[in-house]
Design a protein around this motif. Structure first.
Motif, PDB file in Angstrom:
ATOM      1  N   GLY A 153     -36.362  90.743  59.702  1.00  0.00           N
ATOM      2  CA  GLY A 153     -35.786  91.646  58.710  1.00  0.00           C
ATOM      3  C   GLY A 153     -34.268  91.634  58.746  1.00  0.00           C
ATOM      4  O   GLY A 153     -33.600  91.611  57.704  1.00  0.00           O
ATOM      5  N   ARG A 154     -33.718  91.643  59.940  1.00  0.00           N
ATOM      6  CA  ARG A 154     -32.257  91.594  60.082  1.00  0.00           C
ATOM      7  C   ARG A 154     -31.707  90.260  59.570  1.00  0.00           C
ATOM      8  O   ARG A 154     -30.647  90.217  58.932  1.00  0.00           O
ATOM      9  CB  ARG A 154     -31.880  91.817  61.540  1.00  0.00           C
ATOM     10  N   MET A 155     -32.435  89.174  59.836  1.00  0.00           N
ATOM     11  CA  MET A 155     -32.012  87.861  59.353  1.00  0.00           C
ATOM     12  C   MET A 155     -32.061  87.819  57.830  1.00  0.00           C
ATOM     13  O   MET A 155     -31.161  87.279  57.182  1.00  0.00           O
ATOM     14  CB  MET A 155     -32.901  86.761  59.942  1.00  0.00           C
ATOM     15  N   ARG A 156     -33.079  88.423  57.247  1.00  0.00           N
ATOM     16  CA  ARG A 156     -33.188  88.457  55.780  1.00  0.00           C
ATOM     17  C   ARG A 156     -31.970  89.147  55.153  1.00  0.00           C
ATOM     18  O   ARG A 156     -31.463  88.689  54.126  1.00  0.00           O
ATOM     19  CB  ARG A 156     -34.466  89.171  55.342  1.00  0.00           C
ATOM     20  N   SER A 199     -25.433  86.387  52.089  1.00  0.00           N
ATOM     21  CA  SER A 199     -24.822  85.063  51.946  1.00  0.00           C
ATOM     22  C   SER A 199     -25.323  84.356  50.689  1.00  0.00           C
ATOM     23  O   SER A 199     -24.531  83.739  49.958  1.00  0.00           O
ATOM     24  CB  SER A 199     -25.111  84.209  53.174  1.00  0.00           C
ATOM     25  N   ARG A 200     -26.624  84.462  50.435  1.00  0.00           N
ATOM     26  CA  ARG A 200     -27.187  83.814  49.242  1.00  0.00           C
ATOM     27  C   ARG A 200     -26.590  84.410  47.979  1.00  0.00           C
ATOM     28  O   ARG A 200     -26.178  83.694  47.076  1.00  0.00           O
ATOM     29  CB  ARG A 200     -28.705  83.969  49.230  1.00  0.00           C
ATOM     30  N   ASP A 201     -26.528  85.741  47.902  1.00  0.00           N
ATOM     31  CA  ASP A 201     -25.985  86.388  46.706  1.00  0.00           C
ATOM     32  C   ASP A 201     -24.530  86.000  46.476  1.00  0.00           C
ATOM     33  O   ASP A 201     -24.112  85.738  45.346  1.00  0.00           O
ATOM     34  CB  ASP A 201     -26.134  87.907  46.814  1.00  0.00           C
ATOM     35  N   SER A 202     -23.770  85.952  47.538  1.00  0.00           N
ATOM     36  CA  SER A 202     -22.364  85.553  47.431  1.00  0.00           C
ATOM     37  C   SER A 202     -22.255  84.103  46.961  1.00  0.00           C
ATOM     38  O   SER A 202     -21.421  83.778  46.102  1.00  0.00           O
ATOM     39  CB  SER A 202     -21.683  85.730  48.792  1.00  0.00           C
ATOM     40  N   ALA A 203     -23.085  83.222  47.497  1.00  0.00           N
ATOM     41  CA  ALA A 203     -23.064  81.805  47.102  1.00  0.00           C
ATOM     42  C   ALA A 203     -23.514  81.638  45.650  1.00  0.00           C
ATOM     43  O   ALA A 203     -22.957  80.812  44.914  1.00  0.00           O
ATOM     44  CB  ALA A 203     -23.951  80.991  48.037  1.00  0.00           C
ATOM     45  N   HIS A 204     -24.526  82.427  45.232  1.00  0.00           N
ATOM     46  CA  HIS A 204     -24.952  82.364  43.828  1.00  0.00           C
ATOM     47  C   HIS A 204     -23.815  82.763  42.901  1.00  0.00           C
ATOM     48  O   HIS A 204     -23.548  82.088  41.903  1.00  0.00           O
ATOM     49  CB  HIS A 204     -26.150  83.286  43.581  1.00  0.00           C
ATOM     50  N   LYS A 205     -23.126  83.864  43.221  1.00  0.00           N
ATOM     51  CA  LYS A 205     -22.030  84.346  42.381  1.00  0.00           C
ATOM     52  C   LYS A 205     -20.902  83.327  42.294  1.00  0.00           C
ATOM     53  O   LYS A 205     -20.263  83.177  41.259  1.00  0.00           O
ATOM     54  CB  LYS A 205     -21.484  85.667  42.932  1.00  0.00           C
ATOM     55  N   ALA A 206     -20.659  82.621  43.380  1.00  0.00           N
ATOM     56  CA  ALA A 206     -19.586  81.620  43.402  1.00  0.00           C
ATOM     57  C   ALA A 206     -20.015  80.290  42.783  1.00  0.00           C
ATOM     58  O   ALA A 206     -19.196  79.388  42.620  1.00  0.00           O
ATOM     59  CB  ALA A 206     -19.116  81.407  44.841  1.00  0.00           C
ATOM     60  N   GLY A 207     -21.297  80.165  42.463  1.00  0.00           N
ATOM     61  CA  GLY A 207     -21.794  78.925  41.874  1.00  0.00           C
ATOM     62  C   GLY A 207     -21.980  77.801  42.882  1.00  0.00           C
ATOM     63  O   GLY A 207     -22.032  76.633  42.506  1.00  0.00           O
ATOM     64  N   ILE A 242     -34.805  83.448  49.527  1.00  0.00           N
ATOM     65  CA  ILE A 242     -34.677  83.777  50.948  1.00  0.00           C
ATOM     66  C   ILE A 242     -35.721  83.004  51.748  1.00  0.00           C
ATOM     67  O   ILE A 242     -35.438  82.510  52.842  1.00  0.00           O
ATOM     68  CB  ILE A 242     -34.827  85.299  51.177  1.00  0.00           C
ATOM     69  N   GLU A 243     -36.921  82.875  51.202  1.00  0.00           N
ATOM     70  CA  GLU A 243     -37.960  82.109  51.897  1.00  0.00           C
ATOM     71  C   GLU A 243     -37.531  80.659  52.095  1.00  0.00           C
ATOM     72  O   GLU A 243     -37.820  80.052  53.129  1.00  0.00           O
ATOM     73  CB  GLU A 243     -39.296  82.184  51.144  1.00  0.00           C
ATOM     74  N   ASP A 244     -36.838  80.083  51.094  1.00  0.00           N
ATOM     75  CA  ASP A 244     -36.316  78.720  51.239  1.00  0.00           C
ATOM     76  C   ASP A 244     -35.335  78.644  52.410  1.00  0.00           C
ATOM     77  O   ASP A 244     -35.379  77.715  53.224  1.00  0.00           O
ATOM     78  CB  ASP A 244     -35.584  78.269  49.971  1.00  0.00           C
ATOM     79  N   LEU A 245     -34.463  79.640  52.495  1.00  0.00           N
ATOM     80  CA  LEU A 245     -33.454  79.652  53.562  1.00  0.00           C
ATOM     81  C   LEU A 245     -34.104  79.889  54.925  1.00  0.00           C
ATOM     82  O   LEU A 245     -33.713  79.268  55.913  1.00  0.00           O
ATOM     83  CB  LEU A 245     -32.388  80.696  53.270  1.00  0.00           C
ATOM     84  N   LEU A 246     -35.098  80.761  54.975  1.00  0.00           N
ATOM     85  CA  LEU A 246     -35.819  80.975  56.241  1.00  0.00           C
ATOM     86  C   LEU A 246     -36.537  79.696  56.679  1.00  0.00           C
ATOM     87  O   LEU A 246     -36.571  79.370  57.866  1.00  0.00           O
ATOM     88  CB  LEU A 246     -36.816  82.127  56.112  1.00  0.00           C
ATOM     89  N   LEU A 247     -37.107  78.981  55.715  1.00  0.00           N
ATOM     90  CA  LEU A 247     -37.769  77.718  56.030  1.00  0.00           C
ATOM     91  C   LEU A 247     -36.758  76.713  56.582  1.00  0.00           C
ATOM     92  O   LEU A 247     -37.032  76.027  57.576  1.00  0.00           O
ATOM     93  CB  LEU A 247     -38.463  77.151  54.790  1.00  0.00           C
TER      94      LEU A 247
END
Length: 185
Positions: free
Chosen positions: A120-123, A129-137, A145-150
């Motif tokens: 949960g803490r990792m999520r 980080s994912r949201d920030s990267a999405h906003k920056a393109g 998140i499941e992709d990143l956990l994998l």
């Protein structure tokens, strides 16, 4: 005439716990999770009673090492804001290298609430980080998140299977390959 050392008692608890976690991390990495706990206590410079007072079983010690790593990641994110995925991946990779033998032990108890709490803490870190990267393109919009956990799980599995002297270069190479698939074209 022999001189006796004063027993520091409860004042030594924090230092003893710190020594036990450091010794466990090193010995788990050197010899695997099944290293005798007495050897961890010996390396930490404490008795077995002290070890069991802090960590009643092996799993408690394993999760304490993971918890410390997660706390360090959270501190970085708090200090710098959402970490870029590349930096977060780098930080996770380096923490995984030192605890690679613990990964199979921890994941062999999927119902343990400590594992769920760490995930949960990792999520939370990954979402930031994912949201920030999405906003920056910088990240493909379909990355979850499941992709990143994998991806993190794959890095951990790799780190667990390669010899310690090859871990850093192999994990870095793997992260580079994974990053190429995650980044926006």
């Amino acid at each position: 005439m022999a001189t006796s050392r004063a027993n520091p008692g409860p004042r030594a608890a924090a230092a003893n716990r710190r020594s036990l976690i450091d010794a466990a991390r090193a010995l788990f990495d050197e010899r695997g999770v099944e290293v005798p706990l007495v050897e961890i206590a010996r390396r930490a410079g404490v008795g077995q009673g002290v070890l069991y007072r802090h960590f009643p079983d092996r799993a408690s010690l394993v999760f304490a090492v993971f918890d410390e790593n997660m706390t360090q990641l959270e501190s970085l994110a708090q200090e710098h804001g959402p970490l870029p995925l590349r930096r977060l991946g780098h930080e996770i990779s380096h923490r995984v290298q030192g605890i690679a033998p613990l990964m199979s032990f921890a994941t062999s108890t999927p119902d343990d609430p400590r594992l769920g709490a760490l995930e949960g803490r990792m999520r939370v870190l990954l979402e930031q980080s994912r949201d920030s990267a999405h906003k920056a393109g910088h990240l493909r919009s379909e990355v979850t998140i499941e992709d990143l956990l994998l991806a993190i799980s794959m890095l951990a599995a790799l780190a667990y299977t390669v010899p310690p002297d090859q871990r850093e270069s192999r994990v870095e190479h793997a992260w580079e390959l994974i990053s190429r698939g995650l980044e926006s074209p």
